[in-house]
Design an enzyme around this catalytic site. Structure first.
Site, PDB file in Angstrom:
ATOM      1  N   CYS A   7       0.968  -1.250  -0.004  1.00 29.97           N
ATOM      2  CA  CYS A   7      -0.045   0.098   0.043  1.00 29.97           C
ATOM      3  C   CYS A   7       0.764   1.267   0.012  1.00 29.97           C
ATOM      4  O   CYS A   7       2.154   1.106  -0.301  1.00 29.97           O
ATOM      5  CB  CYS A   7      -0.850   0.108   1.116  1.00 29.97           C
ATOM      6  SG  CYS A   7      -0.168   0.106   2.594  1.00 29.97           S
ATOM      7  N   ASN A  10       2.376   1.457   4.230  1.00 27.30           N
ATOM      8  CA  ASN A  10       2.694   0.108   4.754  1.00 27.30           C
ATOM      9  C   ASN A  10       2.466   0.117   6.426  1.00 27.30           C
ATOM     10  O   ASN A  10       3.000  -0.314   7.367  1.00 27.30           O
ATOM     11  CB  ASN A  10       4.120  -0.348   4.543  1.00 27.30           C
ATOM     12  CG  ASN A  10       4.545  -1.695   5.223  1.00 27.30           C
ATOM     13  OD1 ASN A  10       5.411  -1.913   5.506  1.00 27.30           O
ATOM     14  ND2 ASN A  10       3.378  -2.688   5.099  1.00 27.30           N
ATOM     15  N   CYS A  12      -1.316   0.883   7.544  1.00 30.45           N
ATOM     16  CA  CYS A  12      -2.784   0.661   7.536  1.00 30.45           C
ATOM     17  C   CYS A  12      -3.253  -0.668   6.698  1.00 30.45           C
ATOM     18  O   CYS A  12      -3.649  -1.699   7.409  1.00 30.45           O
ATOM     19  CB  CYS A  12      -3.697   1.719   7.156  1.00 30.45           C
ATOM     20  SG  CYS A  12      -3.264   3.184   7.964  1.00 30.45           S
ATOM     21  N   ARG A  13      -3.337  -0.437   5.440  1.00 30.96           N
ATOM     22  CA  ARG A  13      -3.777  -1.547   4.854  1.00 30.96           C
ATOM     23  C   ARG A  13      -3.044  -2.927   4.438  1.00 30.96           C
ATOM     24  O   ARG A  13      -3.460  -3.832   4.958  1.00 30.96           O
ATOM     25  CB  ARG A  13      -4.014  -0.926   3.280  1.00 30.96           C
ATOM     26  CG  ARG A  13      -5.332  -0.388   3.287  1.00 30.96           C
ATOM     27  CD  ARG A  13      -5.824   0.730   2.149  1.00 30.96           C
ATOM     28  NE  ARG A  13      -4.650   1.341   1.930  1.00 30.96           N
ATOM     29  CZ  ARG A  13      -4.484   2.251   0.571  1.00 30.96           C
ATOM     30  NH1 ARG A  13      -5.327   2.079  -0.304  1.00 30.96           N
ATOM     31  NH2 ARG A  13      -3.232   3.156   0.737  1.00 30.96           N
ATOM     32  N   SER A  14      -1.765  -2.585   3.862  1.00 27.57           N
ATOM     33  CA  SER A  14      -0.989  -3.783   3.686  1.00 27.57           C
ATOM     34  C   SER A  14      -0.615  -4.548   4.965  1.00 27.57           C
ATOM     35  O   SER A  14      -0.257  -5.828   4.879  1.00 27.57           O
ATOM     36  CB  SER A  14       0.296  -3.494   2.767  1.00 27.57           C
ATOM     37  OG  SER A  14       1.230  -2.600   3.197  1.00 27.57           O
ATOM     38  N   ASP A 123      -8.440   3.772   1.383  1.00 27.19           N
ATOM     39  CA  ASP A 123      -7.327   4.283   2.425  1.00 27.19           C
ATOM     40  C   ASP A 123      -8.023   4.738   3.634  1.00 27.19           C
ATOM     41  O   ASP A 123      -8.501   5.905   3.756  1.00 27.19           O
ATOM     42  CB  ASP A 123      -6.175   5.399   1.566  1.00 27.19           C
ATOM     43  CG  ASP A 123      -5.417   5.833   2.766  1.00 27.19           C
ATOM     44  OD1 ASP A 123      -5.282   5.348   3.795  1.00 27.19           O
ATOM     45  OD2 ASP A 123      -4.268   6.596   2.038  1.00 27.19           O
TER      46      ASP A 123
HETATM   47  P1  4NP Z   1      -1.969   2.933   4.372  1.00 21.27           P
HETATM   48  O1  4NP Z   1      -2.470   4.176   4.986  1.00 21.27           O
HETATM   49  O2  4NP Z   1      -1.287   3.170   2.760  1.00 21.27           O
HETATM   50  O3  4NP Z   1      -2.875   1.889   4.143  1.00 21.27           O
HETATM   51  O4  4NP Z   1      -0.386   2.397   5.083  1.00 21.27           O
HETATM   52  C1  4NP Z   1      -1.615   5.394   4.860  1.00 21.27           C
HETATM   53  C2  4NP Z   1      -0.848   5.656   5.791  1.00 21.27           C
HETATM   54  C3  4NP Z   1      -0.372   6.742   5.927  1.00 21.27           C
HETATM   55  C4  4NP Z   1      -0.281   7.737   5.084  1.00 21.27           C
HETATM   56  C5  4NP Z   1      -0.997   7.551   3.529  1.00 21.27           C
HETATM   57  C6  4NP Z   1      -1.695   6.287   3.886  1.00 21.27           C
HETATM   58  N1  4NP Z   1       0.498   8.968   5.050  1.00 21.27           N
HETATM   59  O5  4NP Z   1       0.075   9.860   3.983  1.00 21.27           O
HETATM   60  O6  4NP Z   1       1.049   9.110   6.033  1.00 21.27           O
END
Ligand code: 4NP
Length: 150
Positions: A7, A10, A12-14, A123
């Site tokens: 994602c 790294n 939240c989702r992955s 997201d």
């Molecule tokens: P992820 O979510 O891609 O599912 O881990 C996010 C976590 C942090 C950010 C963006 C997406 N960020 O911009 O910090």
């Protein structure tokens, strides 16, 4: 089988996708190697977002020991399958692949459930209520991945 979940951050989702697939592999005695990474570098070395840790825990999946890393060029050789969580991750991953063999390993994860629909896992970073939905989507996708590739 070696599977990489990807994602943006790294955190939240992955990490959820990694934890869920590992959990299912363990339940089914499948000897797969599963890891996750981000296309971005903001959270290197961080533990997963607490909201991801909590929703995983609710379903007996422990992701608390995972630490964020970014995608590296060697991932394209090392892994058999590379699953992007959304279409933006999918495009980035494709743009960094070096040849058709590497490119063909890259899949959009929800296409495993809804073929060719190009659906993204939303997201949830700015949506406290989004984590349950993300968990359910990834749970379905991981069932399909095991069914298809075991
Ligand atoms: P992820 O979510 O891609 O599912 O881990 C996010 C976590 C942090 C950010 C963006 C997406 N960020 O911009 O910090």
């Amino acid at each position: 089988m070696k599977v990489l979940m990807v994602c943006l951050g790294n955190i939240c989702r992955s990490p959820l996708a990694e934890g869920i697939l590992k959990h299912k592999c363990k339940q089914q005695n499948l000897d797969w190697y599963v890891d996750s990474a981000g296309t971005g570098k903001w959270h290197l070395g961080s533990a997963p977002d607490l909201r991801s840790v909590q929703v995983a825990k609710k379903y007996s999946v422990d992701i608390s020991e995972q630490r964020a890393r970014s995608v590296r060029s060697t991932d394209y050789e090392e892994f058999d399958l590379i699953f992007a969580m959304d279409t933006s991750n999918f495009k980035d991953l494709k743009s960094w692949s070096l040849d058709a063999k590497e490119e063909n390993k890259i899949k959009l994860i929800m296409n495993e459930v809804y073929p060719d629909e190009m659906m993204s896992v939303p997201d949830p970073y700015f949506n406290d209520n989004g984590f349950e939905e993300v968990f359910q989507m990834l749970d379905k996708a991981c069932d399909k991945i095991i069914e298809k590739y075991k």
